[in-house]
Structures are given as structure tokens and as C-alpha cells.
Write an enzyme that holds these catalytic residues in place. Structure first.
Site, PDB file in Angstrom:
ATOM      1  N   ARG A 243       2.150  -8.269   1.143  1.00 52.48           N
ATOM      2  CA  ARG A 243       1.298  -7.502   2.200  1.00 52.48           C
ATOM      3  C   ARG A 243       2.289  -7.691   3.538  1.00 52.48           C
ATOM      4  NH1 ARG A 243      -4.337  -6.658   3.481  1.00 52.48           N
ATOM      5  NH2 ARG A 243      -4.691  -7.561   5.701  1.00 52.48           N
TER       6      ARG A 243
ATOM      7  N   HIS B 180      -3.860   3.226   5.161  1.00 48.56           N
ATOM      8  CA  HIS B 180      -3.895   2.121   4.379  1.00 48.56           C
ATOM      9  C   HIS B 180      -4.428   2.270   3.077  1.00 48.56           C
ATOM     10  CE1 HIS B 180      -3.648  -0.728   8.059  1.00 48.56           C
ATOM     11  NE2 HIS B 180      -4.313   0.545   8.642  1.00 48.56           N
TER      12      HIS B 180
ATOM     13  N   GLU C  51       0.619  -1.090   0.066  1.00 53.92           N
ATOM     14  CA  GLU C  51      -0.005  -0.137  -0.078  1.00 53.92           C
ATOM     15  C   GLU C  51       1.075   1.276  -0.115  1.00 53.92           C
ATOM     16  OE1 GLU C  51      -2.664  -0.860   3.359  1.00 53.92           O
ATOM     17  OE2 GLU C  51      -3.404  -2.566   2.345  1.00 53.92           O
TER      18      GLU C  51
END
Length: 437
Positions: free
Chosen positions: A254, A324, A199
Site C-alpha cells: 500500500r 482510490h 489499488e
């Protein structure tokens, strides 16, 4: 690289070959990430019935898709917007299944590799003359971000103090910038970005926030008030190992990068590793899943370091903000259960004003509300933990966009995204300085 010849004449003959070889190795002449995403697609589907949802869960599991939204297959149900990244060899099977089952779908990204290369300046020679000309409208590697932090620490010592709260699993420093006019006892705001490695817009916003604070401190009364009455603890990259890995190996990584003794899969979801309903609904106990909660709460050194710091300073920290992507939402507790927080009216009022301020710039709409009902139920999150540990204002932003680009938000959208988010954050911060309405 050395090109060796036995004699000078031979060495001279080798030089054109060496030059050609070096040109081929230059980033501009090669594909990012070794062309690993060529032909990959991002496909969106929204199951209309629970039967469709079940069938989609089953095929997604069989094809081992990379789920972009929501974060776990368990969340897929009737009406859930579901974005999946699927490799070239699996996309044919998935599309054939969707057509056969008469399930509506949309291909968001036709060729992930092409989109990745088109929207990024990673493989071009960027202007890096000096840190004084630092470009806030491109994504930066971990090394560049940490060098930038060191530079600000030297050049803005009146307002900035840089320090480390520990080390990551792979031994990298966990750096924080303390921003504000020096004073003995002040309330504080914690801001972290990049808890999930892929992100990238999060760390870009953290840097933008610091830049804006330093640039407008003298000219903007609101910013001057914020930096006079509050300290900001800013962690531009929470998941340093994962972020570095997303630049070097896998753009869509991630988790953290910790090793597991029993499985070859690496990493833990750093936003499921906190000691608040740990490993309950919305978290996985399997180390290969993207929402793996870890072997125990605070198992990740990054999570433990931040939790320890927040515990130590919780009397002064009044707000916790975590950034995020993607979904365009402003979330507050609870995330792990359907329940109303005790100071709901204060927090809801702050969220409402923040979202309106954000929308006033470019008309971009954000949904807001408790995470459990606005997004989905997830346990072990940093936001819930912060709230449970006495920080009254705890928010998680899901920045742009809603799926057209997903995690590949182009660099041209960094400035508008950060400009509008800045207004939202200033709004929340000014709310802290007033008595709650």
C-alpha cells in the site's frame, strides 16, 4: 541465459535441457509472486456490538492480518464492514475464534493465489505489438505506463505535454500529462491515481480518461468544451515505487518505499503525509502500520513534489480529483473532522449529479458525502490539503467494487468501471464551467 558446453557436440546435447529450463522459467509456467498467497483467505465480518469489535480488533492485531477495509484496526467498531486478508497459517485460528465467539463472517476469497491468477493476464503473453495498439482493458506495469506516456507526448503534441515534477524515493521520475488545447491562462483540473500501490484500478482509470479525451475530442461537444476551457494535469501513478513493488514483490503493498532509520518496516501512507491535521485521528505514528503518517509532513518526495506543484499553480487549479479503491464512494472534505465546508451546496450538488450520471450506465450505486461521515475520519489526506490550499472542488473517488473482489478487481471489469467513472468526472468538470447553482 548462456548454456555452455566444452565442445559443440556437448553444447548441442545441452540445448534441449536449456529449452526445458527456459520453458519452466516462463511466466506462464510459474506462479505469480512465487505462489506466496496460496491458501490465503479474505474474510469479512461486521461486529454487532462494541464487545465483538474489541475482540475482533484484538485477534486481528495478534494474527497480524492485512486489513483491506477499513485501512486501520482503530476504525473497527460496531457495524463496521471489515475485510481482512489472512495468510493460510493464520486463517484456521481466525475462523476457529469466529466460530467459538459466535461472530458471523463470510469468506469473500477462498484462495487468494487462485483468484489472483484467474483474474490477471500478468502471466500470459499479452499482445504488445505496438503502443498504437495499447490495450486499455488490462492492467499495465509502471514501465508500460511510462512508455505509453512518452508515446502520447510524441503522437499528440497538439493536446498533450509530458513533464516531470521530481523524483521518487527510489529515483523514479514523477511524470505528469498536461492535457488540453494550448492557451495562455486557463483554469485547470488535477487528477491523480495510484496514491496507494495496490489499488490498480486507479491508474487504469487515469489512462482511460486520457484515451477517451483524445478519441472523443472532435466528436463530443462536452469533451471539446472541457479541453478548450481547461487544462487537465494527470498523474497516472502517484506512488511509482510502491506500484512497481506491487507488480514485482507484493501485490497488496500500500505505502511508499522509503526507508526508516529505526525500524525495518518500509514506507509511508502517502495519503496521511499531507500538512493538514498531520498524524491526528486515523493516522498511525508507527512505521510498521499501513496508515503510518511519516516522520514529518511531506516527508515523502512524491508528496512533496505534488504539493509543491499544486502550491505553485493553485490560482488556476479549480478541482482536485484523486482515485482510490475500493468502496464505491464519492467523497469530499472534510476527512479530518466532522464539519461542513463553506461551499457545501456547490460541492454537494456536483457530487449528487456525478453519482447519478455514474449510475445511469450500469446501475452501479455510489454513496457520496463528506469523507469523515461517509467513510471514516482520517487526517493528513491529499483531498483535505488541496481544499485547505484554495482548490474549491476536491474529491476522492473510491472505485469498484464493494468487496467481492476488493483489490483484485478483474481486468474484465476495467472497461465498465472506467466507462461509468468517465461520466462522473465529465459531470464534475462541466459543473466547474458553469456558475454554481
Amino acid at each position: 541465459m548462456k548454456c555452455l558446453g566444452k565442445r559443440r557436440g556437448q553444447a548441442a546435447a545441452f540445448l534441449p535441457l536449456c529449452w526445458l529450463f527456459l520453458k519452466i522459467l516462463q511466466p506462464g509456467h510459474s506462479h505469480l509472486y512465487n505462489n506466496r498467497y496460496a491458501g490465503d483467505k479474505v474474510i469479512r465480518f461486521i461486529p454487532k456490538t462494541e464487545e465483538e469489535a474489541y475482540a475482533l480488533k484484538k485477534i486481528s492485531y495478534q494474527l497480524k492480518v492485512d486489513l483491506w477495509q477499513p485501512s486501520s484496526i482503530s476504525y473497527v467498531s460496531e457495524g463496521t464492514v471489515t475485510d481482512v486478508h489472512i495468510p493460510q497459517n493464520g486463517s484456521r485460528a481466525l475462523l476457529a475464534f469466529l466460530q467459538e465467539a459466535n461472530i458471523q463472517y463470510k469468506v469473500l476469497i477462498e484462495d487468494l493465489q487462485k483468484t489472483l491468477e484467474k483474474g490477471s493476464s500478468l502471466h500470459t503473453q499479452r499482445n504488445r505489438r505496438s503502443l498504437s495498439g495499447y490495450n486499455y482493458e488490462v492492467y499495465h506495469s509502471l514501465e508500460e505506463i511510462q512508455n505509453w506516456m512518452h508515446h502520447l507526448n510524441k503522437t499528440h503534441s497538439g493536446l498533450i505535454h509530458m513533464f516531470s515534477i521530481g523524483r521518487s524515493y527510489e529515483g523514479r521520475s514523477l511524470f505528469i500529462l498536461k492535457l488540453g488545447r494550448r492557451s495562455r491562462l486557463k483554469r485547470a483540473v488535477w487528477i491523480d491515481c495510484g496514491i496507494h500501490a495496490r489499488e490498480w484500478i486507479g491508474p487504469a482509470f487515469c489512462q482511460w480518461f486520457v484515451k477517451e479525451a483524445l478519441l472523443t475530442y472532435k466528436s463530443d461537444p462536452a469533451m471539446r468544451k472541457m479541453l478548450t476551457h481547461l487544462y487537465f494535469y494527470i498523474m497516472p501513478v502517484f506512488n511509482v515505487d510502491g506500484y512497481h513493488f506491487s507488480w514485482t514483490n507484493d501485490r497488496f503493498w500500500r505505502k511508499t518505499r522509503s526507508r526508516n532509520s529505526r525500524f525495518r518496516c518500509r514506507g509511508v501512507d502517502a495519503n496521511r503525509n499531507w500538512k493538514v491535521k498531520w498524524c491526528d485521528e486515523g493516522a498511525s505514528m508507527h512505521p510498521c502500520d499501513d496508515t503510518y503518517c511519516g516522520p514529518f509532513p511531506e516527508s515523502e518526495p512524491e508528496v512533496k513534489a505534488v504539493a509543491n506543484f499544486l502550491r505553485k499553480h493553485r490560482k488556476h487549479i479549480r478541482a482536485y480529483l484523486s482515485f482510490h479503491a475500493y468502496a464505491q464512494m464519492l467523497l469530499y472534505p472534510y476527512s479530518y473532522k466532522y464539519a461542513t465546508i463553506p461551499n457545501f451546496s456547490c460541492v454537494e450538488s456536483a457530487a449528487y449529479k456525478a453519482v447519478n450520471a455514474l449510475q445511469s450506465v450500469y446501475g452501479v450505486r455510489y454513496r457520496y458525502g463528506p469523507a469523515s461521515t461517509t467513510l471514516y475520519v482520517s487526517s493528513g489526506s491529499s483531498m483535505d490539503w488541496a481544499y485547505k490550499n484554495g482548490i474549491p472542488y476536491a474529491f476522492a473517488f473510491e472505485l469498484r467494487d464493494t468487496g467481492y473482489f476488493g483489490f483484485l478487481l478483474p481486468e474484465m471489469l476495467i472497461k465498465p468501471t472506467c466507462t461509468e467513472t468517465m461520466l462522473a468526472v465529465k459531470n464534475i468538470t462541466m459543473h466547474l464551467l458553469k456558475k454554481c447553482p
